[in-house]
Each structure stands twice: as C-alpha cells, then as structure tokens.
Design an enzyme around this catalytic site. Sequence first.
Site, PDB file in Angstrom:
ATOM      1  N   SER A  33       0.824  -1.209   0.000  1.00  0.00           N
ATOM      2  CA  SER A  33       0.000   0.000   0.000  1.00  0.00           C
ATOM      3  C   SER A  33       0.856   1.255   0.000  1.00  0.00           C
ATOM      4  O   SER A  33       1.912   1.310   0.607  1.00  0.00           O
ATOM      5  CB  SER A  33      -0.909   0.032   1.234  1.00  0.00           C
ATOM      6  OG  SER A  33      -1.673   1.229   1.222  1.00  0.00           O
ATOM      7  N   LYS A  39      -4.699  -6.646   3.536  1.00  0.00           N
ATOM      8  CA  LYS A  39      -4.625  -5.546   2.558  1.00  0.00           C
ATOM      9  C   LYS A  39      -6.015  -5.225   2.004  1.00  0.00           C
ATOM     10  O   LYS A  39      -6.368  -4.058   1.794  1.00  0.00           O
ATOM     11  CB  LYS A  39      -3.672  -5.924   1.410  1.00  0.00           C
ATOM     12  CG  LYS A  39      -3.619  -4.910   0.250  1.00  0.00           C
ATOM     13  CD  LYS A  39      -3.216  -3.520   0.718  1.00  0.00           C
ATOM     14  CE  LYS A  39      -2.788  -2.591  -0.406  1.00  0.00           C
ATOM     15  NZ  LYS A  39      -3.689  -2.428  -1.523  1.00  0.00           N
ATOM     16  N   HIS A  93      -7.793  -3.276   4.615  1.00  0.00           N
ATOM     17  CA  HIS A  93      -7.151  -1.953   4.588  1.00  0.00           C
ATOM     18  C   HIS A  93      -7.803  -1.107   3.499  1.00  0.00           C
ATOM     19  O   HIS A  93      -8.146   0.058   3.713  1.00  0.00           O
ATOM     20  CB  HIS A  93      -5.650  -2.128   4.329  1.00  0.00           C
ATOM     21  CG  HIS A  93      -4.935  -0.901   3.850  1.00  0.00           C
ATOM     22  ND1 HIS A  93      -5.090  -0.393   2.565  1.00  0.00           N
ATOM     23  CD2 HIS A  93      -4.049  -0.081   4.455  1.00  0.00           C
ATOM     24  CE1 HIS A  93      -4.340   0.686   2.428  1.00  0.00           C
ATOM     25  NE2 HIS A  93      -3.703   0.899   3.558  1.00  0.00           N
ATOM     26  N   ASN A  94      -8.000  -1.689   2.324  1.00  0.00           N
ATOM     27  CA  ASN A  94      -8.610  -0.947   1.217  1.00  0.00           C
ATOM     28  C   ASN A  94     -10.073  -0.627   1.495  1.00  0.00           C
ATOM     29  O   ASN A  94     -10.569   0.429   1.103  1.00  0.00           O
ATOM     30  CB  ASN A  94      -8.496  -1.753  -0.082  1.00  0.00           C
ATOM     31  CG  ASN A  94      -7.096  -1.723  -0.658  1.00  0.00           C
ATOM     32  OD1 ASN A  94      -6.129  -1.445   0.047  1.00  0.00           O
ATOM     33  ND2 ASN A  94      -6.965  -2.029  -1.927  1.00  0.00           N
ATOM     34  N   GLU A 128     -10.065   2.245   3.665  1.00  0.00           N
ATOM     35  CA  GLU A 128      -9.712   3.378   2.802  1.00  0.00           C
ATOM     36  C   GLU A 128     -10.956   3.908   2.080  1.00  0.00           C
ATOM     37  O   GLU A 128     -11.160   5.126   1.993  1.00  0.00           O
ATOM     38  CB  GLU A 128      -8.665   2.894   1.792  1.00  0.00           C
ATOM     39  CG  GLU A 128      -8.148   3.920   0.820  1.00  0.00           C
ATOM     40  CD  GLU A 128      -7.207   3.269  -0.187  1.00  0.00           C
ATOM     41  OE1 GLU A 128      -7.453   3.390  -1.402  1.00  0.00           O
ATOM     42  OE2 GLU A 128      -6.222   2.613   0.240  1.00  0.00           O
ATOM     43  N   LYS A 182     -11.614  -0.828  -7.980  1.00  0.00           N
ATOM     44  CA  LYS A 182     -10.906  -2.017  -8.482  1.00  0.00           C
ATOM     45  C   LYS A 182     -11.477  -3.318  -7.922  1.00  0.00           C
ATOM     46  O   LYS A 182     -11.134  -4.389  -8.392  1.00  0.00           O
ATOM     47  CB  LYS A 182      -9.422  -1.908  -8.106  1.00  0.00           C
ATOM     48  CG  LYS A 182      -8.676  -0.756  -8.776  1.00  0.00           C
ATOM     49  CD  LYS A 182      -8.297  -1.110 -10.195  1.00  0.00           C
ATOM     50  CE  LYS A 182      -7.521   0.010 -10.878  1.00  0.00           C
ATOM     51  NZ  LYS A 182      -6.179   0.185 -10.357  1.00  0.00           N
TER      52      LYS A 182
END
Length: 486
Positions: free
Chosen positions: A134, A189, A192-193, A196, A267
């Site tokens: 990241s 991850k 985490h996104n 975000e 994405k």
Amino acid sequence: MATDSLSRIGLAGLAVMGQNLALNIAEKGFPISVYNRTTSKVDETVERAKQEGNLPLRGFHDPKSFVLSIQKPRVIIMLVKAGAPVDQTIQTLSVHMEKGDCIIDGGNEWYENTERREKAMNDLGLLYLGMGVSGGEEGARHGPSLMPGGSFEAYKNIEDILLKVAAQVPDSGPCVTYIGKGGSGNFVKMVHNGIEYGDMQLIAEAYDVLKTVGKLSNEELHEVFAEWNKGELLSFLIEITADIFSIKDDKGEGYLVDKVLDKTGMKGTGKWTVQQAAELSVAAPTIASSLDSRFLSGLKDERVNAAKVFKDGGLGDGLCDQVVDKKQLIDDVRQALYASKICSYAQGMNLIRAKSIEKGWDLKLGELARIWKGGCIIRAVFLDRIKKAYDRNPELASLLIDPEFAKEIVDRQSAWRRVVSLAINSGITTPGMCASLAYFDSYRRERLSANLVQAQRDYFGAHTYERIDVEGSFHTEWFKLAKLKI
C-alpha cells in the site's frame, strides 16, 4: 555492476507500482533483476535506474535469463493484475525455478487464490507469499506499507530487504511485519482498502456539507483541511485533500476539483471487504455505504434526469438554504468526521479479527495498526491511538469501548448529531456519517428493536425465539392467538 554477478532479488511486472518498487529496492542497495512481458517496459525501467543514480538494476527480455540472473534461493516479486495474469506469470517463471526458490505476489489478490497458489507451489517445492503493498506509486518508490502472508520461511528469505524498503516511522520502525499464514497478507490488505473506501467517503461528505451548506470556497476548504491536518485528523488523505482544493484548472477558469466528473471508479477490494463482512456476519455499514455511494455515483445520467424531475417537484440540489455559523459548522464537521472514522476502523478491525479466528491466523491487530502508520494510503496519527488501544487490551471487543476512544466519541457525539441532522434537513447525502452514527447508536444500546423482528420471524416462519426471562427456544402460534382477539 558486473554482468556476471547475480542479483539479490527479481521483480516481474513493470507497470507503475512494479517500476517504482524495483527502483526502491535497488536504491536501498539490493541488486535487482527486472522482467516484463512487454519489453519496452523493461528498457524504460533500466533507463530510469540510470537517471535516478545508476541504481543496481538489470533488465531482461526473456523469463529464463531473468530467473537465472538471481542468486539462490531465488526470490521473485510479481506485480501484475490479479487473477489469470498472476497464474500465467507463475507458470512462465516457475518452469525455470528450483526447489527452495520463492515467488511473492505483490498485487491486490483475492486471499483464497493465494492459498490455492501456495499449495500448488508447495507441491513443486517452491515457497509462496501473498504480500499487500500500500502507498500508491509514491509509496512504492520511497517506502510502502507491506503486508506479507504465507510461507514464514519465504518471509525470512526476504526480511532484510523488506525491512529497508518499507516506510520508516521514527517511533515505531519499518512498516512491515510477517502477517500470518495462508492468504492473511492479502486479506489484511483487502480490509485496509475497505477502510480506505470508508475514509475517502467520509472526507467527501465533510467536503459536501462544508461546501453546500457552509458555502465555503475552495480557498477556504484548502485552509480548513490544511488546519485539520495539524491535529487529530492528521493523515495522508486529509493532506492530499487540502492539496486538491488548491489546484487551479489548467484548461480553463477556476479550480480543477470542480471540473472532475462525480463518478467514482473502483478495483474491487472494497466490494470484497463488504462481501466478507456479510459472510462472517460482521457489521461494516460505513464501509458498505461507501461502496453503495460509488455505485450511485456511477448512475450519472440517471441522476441528471432525476435532478430535473425533482427540481420540477420543488426539490433543488438542497432542500433549503440554512443560515449557519461557519466557524461552528467547521468545528462540528471536524468532530463528526473523527467520530465516524473511529466507527469505520472499528468495523475493519472486527472483520480482520473474525477472519483470523475462523482461519486460525492469530493476527495481531495492534501490529497491523503499527505497519499502517507510514507508507500506506490510510496512514494517520490516529493509527498510533489504535495500536495503543490494542496494546492496552489485545482482546478488545471493539475500538468503541476502549476507554480513550469511548471518551472521544462521547465528547463529539453532539457535534456529530448536529452535522447529520443538518445534512438531512438540507438534502445533502452523508451515508457514511449516518451509517457510522447508526452503528454507534446500535452498539451502545442494551436493548434494540430486534425483539420485534424475531417475533415476526417466528410468526411467519416458526423460526422460534429466545426469551429474556426463561432459558430455551420457544415458538408461539401468533396467528391463532391474534384471531382469538378478533
């Protein structure tokens, strides 16, 4: 660098992230070989390495030469698109690799794909890691947050490189740690996104309220966000938001942000996060609302038509022009943003913990907060508070009940409610802030209205219910009893 010497590591996949990570590794003193199926990308990366200080980087146009140029046990990082391209790259490289060599997938991959590949590689005698990276292109070049999961042996083979390549935070060290077994690195991850997504949505809502209700100009918004970035909201996303408001349009009058189409791309990691939350029965309404907001933003043509329909019905962009104290509004929005953010992170951490329990990963939530303090998109001073909360109590059920966070929410809840009410009365959408507030209000209430839902389920489906005064499961023939009343 002598052409007959071997590189310490290899990297395949030289789009923006791959190029920058390769240059970062080389700059830290580790000779690196690079490969890309499109050879022009290889030449471009080699040229950049020369221009950026004759960095120890060599390019290869064919996979065999690339693999053989790396010292044993070979370690190769892939940075290619998730899915089939990863499998194709593994196939291309693995035929030239030997037992004990290691492949690391640095893309945003679905964690189950990583677990499948780790097993397949293990059968070939190869080691495998799925590593979340990241920080965007800037982070990749100068220090990302790295989340490697999978083979611990593979991690130890590359630990010396990762510790130097990762972002460095003075008081807490390199932003990398061995996450855990299997696909844990990719899963962390992914969440985490998701966090975000929530962060970005909440910031956008703060902007909308300040601009639409408070009538702040871009110059004022720049000043507000720059000031916020000196306090409790200090973070990468607040910093770049302040910058965005200061950029003039180079193709016309005014500011660039006002010319950007209100249609958000994605994405897929945010969608995966929400799907996993549903699978694990973990409430993540702030993250889910941010995903819904992206879906709704995509309906641009429909929204343009709807705006006309409802304007004719008396509803303009806002419902009414409310007179507000601008200074008070700015402070209220700051507090609402911070309180909402606590809820969003609490949801993400709960999701990680639930998956860790399901899979037996034994993830350390405080350590995850530590490695997110630098390099990554959600890096923020706030993460240090989260780390300390889990240091105080590793078994913390929710960030909301950590004594410090609980006090901060109590102190800010009045401002939070004022902002949400103002937005609703003004016809301004704040789904993230509303979802966070509803999450908090549900979590803090000893008794919810779920008793009625459960009674309904028993009425139409004989699903049974529990009582608050007697143990066991019960079923009532509600329909018959209701008919007796008539």
